[in-house]
Design an enzyme around this catalytic site. Structure first.
Site, short mmCIF file in Angstrom:
data_model
loop_
_atom_site.label_atom_id
_atom_site.label_comp_id
_atom_site.label_asym_id
_atom_site.label_seq_id
_atom_site.Cartn_x
_atom_site.Cartn_y
_atom_site.Cartn_z
N SER A 49 62.61 -25.92 40.32
CA SER A 49 61.42 -25.26 39.77
C SER A 49 61.66 -23.78 39.49
O SER A 49 60.89 -23.16 38.76
CB SER A 49 60.24 -25.42 40.73
OG SER A 49 59.87 -26.78 40.86
N GLY A 228 58.58 -29.22 38.97
CA GLY A 228 59.57 -28.82 37.98
C GLY A 228 59.23 -27.47 37.38
O GLY A 228 58.18 -26.89 37.65
N CYS A 256 52.71 -30.27 42.13
CA CYS A 256 53.02 -29.02 41.43
C CYS A 256 53.05 -29.23 39.90
O CYS A 256 52.01 -29.46 39.31
CB CYS A 256 54.32 -28.42 41.96
SG CYS A 256 54.45 -26.64 41.61
N GLY A 300 53.65 -21.08 38.86
CA GLY A 300 53.17 -19.96 38.07
C GLY A 300 52.09 -20.35 37.09
O GLY A 300 51.55 -19.50 36.38
N PHE A 301 51.79 -21.67 37.03
CA PHE A 301 50.72 -22.18 36.16
C PHE A 301 49.72 -22.94 37.02
O PHE A 301 50.03 -23.33 38.15
CB PHE A 301 51.30 -23.10 35.08
CG PHE A 301 52.17 -22.39 34.07
CD1 PHE A 301 51.64 -21.98 32.85
CD2 PHE A 301 53.51 -22.14 34.34
CE1 PHE A 301 52.45 -21.32 31.92
CE2 PHE A 301 54.31 -21.49 33.42
CZ PHE A 301 53.78 -21.07 32.20
N HIS A 354 53.26 -27.92 47.93
CA HIS A 354 54.41 -28.73 48.27
C HIS A 354 54.33 -29.33 49.68
O HIS A 354 54.79 -28.73 50.66
CB HIS A 354 55.70 -27.91 48.14
CG HIS A 354 56.00 -27.54 46.73
ND1 HIS A 354 56.67 -28.38 45.86
CD2 HIS A 354 55.69 -26.44 46.01
CE1 HIS A 354 56.77 -27.80 44.68
NE2 HIS A 354 56.18 -26.63 44.74
N GLU A 356 56.12 -31.62 50.68
CA GLU A 356 57.49 -32.00 51.05
C GLU A 356 58.30 -30.82 51.54
O GLU A 356 59.50 -30.97 51.83
CB GLU A 356 58.19 -32.63 49.85
CG GLU A 356 58.78 -31.66 48.83
CD GLU A 356 57.77 -31.03 47.89
OE1 GLU A 356 58.18 -30.37 46.93
OE2 GLU A 356 56.55 -31.19 48.13
#
Length: 397
Positions: A49, A228, A256, A300-301, A354, A356
Site C-alpha cells: 500500500s 492496496g 482499506c 490516504g483516501f 487493518h 490483520e
C-alpha cells in the site's frame, strides 16, 4: 564513525530539509506521508500500500531491532523513499538477521536521516500530503524542486496492478478446512491469509485483473477485496467485479483499498484525505458494539456517504443503495471519517483500517471471525461440488 554523505529532502511547496544519506545513495520521488507507529517499520516498508510513497517515521529512533526474514508483508520493500531522524547504529534483537540500512541499500531504497521529522510532520499536517524528492547526488534545492513538481500525483494513480501477484497462489487452512475464500490481490499483505488460515479458511490469492468467474472457479465460498495503493476512483475493474458479486450475493469482505472499492460498488464516492491516517494508534468506534478500538491505519483516501461532510458526524441510519440498505458500521473518532460499511440486505461488509496488523494493536482481529460467520450463513449448500454447482446455477439464472 564514518561521516555520512549529505542529502536533501524537498517538498513540492519548496520547503527543504537537509540531512544525510540513509540506505541507497541516489534520488527518488513520491508522495510524502508520515507514519506515527513506534514499532513495525519492517512491516511498513514491505506493505504494498506504500507503493510510490515516501514514508516519514515520526518515531525518532528507527532500526533498533534490525530486520529479519519473517516479518515482511510481501516479497520486497515497496516504499519509494524513507525518512528518519536518528537511525540505530546497531540493530539488536535475537530474531535479527541484518541491519535496516543494509536492507534498504540492497533493495535500492533511497533514504535520508538526520531530518527534523517532527517539523516535517507538522508541516504535512498543516499543508497536506504532497509530492517530495530526496537526493544524495544533487544538493541544489531548486534543481530538485523542479523535478519534484514533474512527478506524478497520487490522485488519479492506478497502482494496484503494479503490486498484484502475477500468478495465483494458495494459502492452506490450518487444521480443519472450513471455507474457501478467493482474494483479489490489489496489494495484499501476507498476514491476511494467515489470519484467515487460523480460522480454517483456505485462501486463493488471484491477480488484480481476475474476473469474477476466475475467482468463483476456485470453489470460493466468499470473496475478499484486499488493501492496496493508489486512487480508488481509478479502479473501475475491481468495482465492476464487486458489483457483480453483490448481485450474485456472494459474501464479501473488503479492507482499506478494498473497502473503498466496495464503497464505490455500493454507489458511494471516494475522496482524498488531507494527510491520511497512517499509524497504529487510531481510535475507531464499532457502532454495533459501542466499543472503541485502537487500530492500525494506512490510507490516504476515504469513502464519502450522504450526510457526512468534512469533520461532520456520520449519520447512524440505513442508506438506500442499488443493493439495499447500508449502514456506516465504524467511524474514526479523530475526524469522523467513515471507517467501515455493513450491507443490510446482501452479505457484505468492510473496514478501512487493518485488523490483520502484525505490528500494532489486535483489537480488531475479531473482524475475521465476523467474516467466517458471514460465510457460515451462506455456506451450507457450498460445501460440496454439487452444492457449488447448484449455487452457481442460481446465480446465473
Amino acid at each position: 564513525m564514518t561521516k555520512r554523505r549529505p542529502a536533501i529532502l524537498v517538498l513540492e511547496d519548496g520547503r527543504t530539509f537537509p540531512g544525510e544519506a540513509y540506505g541507497s545513495v541516489g534520488e527518488t520521488f513520491g508522495e510524502a506521508v508520515f507514519n506515527t507507529g513506534m514499532t513495525g517499520y519492517q512491516e511498513t516498508l514491505t506493505d504494498p500500500s506504500y507503493h510510490r510513497q515516501v514514508v516519514v517515521q515520526t518515531a525518532p529512533h528507527i532500526g533498533n531491532t534490525g530486520v529479519n526474514g519473517e516479518d515482511d508483508e510481501s516479497g520486497r520493500i515497496w516504499v519509494a523513499g524513507y525518512v528518519v531522524r536518528d537511525p540505530a547504529r546497531i540493530g539488536s534483537n535475537w530474531r535479527a538477521t541484518g541491519s535496516l540500512e543494509d536492507r534498504l541499500a540492497t533493495e535500492g531504497v533511497v533514504g535520508i536521516s538526520g531530518v527534523d521529522t517532527r517539523a516535517l510532520t507538522r508541516h504535512l499536517r498543516e499543508r497536506g500530503a504532497m509530492r517530495v524528492g530526496i537526493s544524495s547526488v544533487d544538493n541544489d534545492p531548486q534543481s530538485l524542486l523542479a523535478r519534484v513538481r514533474q512527478a506524478p500525483q497520487m490522485v488519479g494513480a492506478d497502482l494496484s496492478a503494479e503490486v498484484s501477484t502475477a500468478e495465483p497462489y494458495v494459502v492452506e487452512a490450518l487444521g480443519e478446512h472450513r471455507f474457501t475464500v478467493a482474494a483479489l490481490d490489489l496489494g495484499i499483505k501476507r498476514n491476511v491469509p494467515r489470519r484467515l488460515a487460523t480460522r480454517g479458511v483456505t485462501t486463493h490469492v488471484l491477480p488484480a485483473s481476475s474476473s469474477i468467474e476466475q475467482l468463483l472457479a476456485t470453489g470460493a465460498d466468499a470473496i475478499f477485496l484486499s488493501p492496496g495503493p493508489g486512487d480508488p476512483a481509478t479502479a473501475d475493474g475491481p468495482v465492476a467485479l464487486a458489483r457483480e458479486a453483490l448481485r450474485r450475493q456472494v459474501p464479501l469482505f473488503g479492507i482499506c483499498f478494498g473497502s473503498q472499492i466496495l464503497g464505490r460498488a455500493l454507489g458511494f464516492g471516494t475522496y482524498k484525505l488531507g494527510y491520511g491516517h497512517r499509524g497504529i494508534n487510531q481510535p475507531v468506534l464499532d457502532r454495533s458494539t459501542g466499543k472503541v478500538e485502537v487500530t492500525s491505519h494506512n490510507h490516504g483516501f476515504a469513502v464519502r456517504v450522504p450526510g457526512a461532510g468534512s469533520g461532520a458526524v456520520v449519520p447512524d441510519q440505513v442508506i438506500d443503495t442499488d443493493f439495499g440498505g447500508v449502514r456506516v458500521s465504524h467511524v474514526c473518532l479523530n475526524d469522523n471519517v467513515v471507517e467501515g460499511l455493513r450491507a443490510v440486505d446482501v452479505p457484505a461488509f468492510t473496514v478501512q483500517y487493518h485488523p490483520e496488523a502484525a505490528a500494532g494493536p489486535h483489537d480488531a482481529d475479531y473482524l475475521f471471525d465476523r467474516f467466517a460467520e458471514l460465510i457460515e450463513g451462506r455456506a451450507p449448500d457450498r460445501q460440496t461440488s454439487e452444492g457449488r454447482a447448484l449455487s452457481k446455477g442460481r446465480s446465473n439464472a
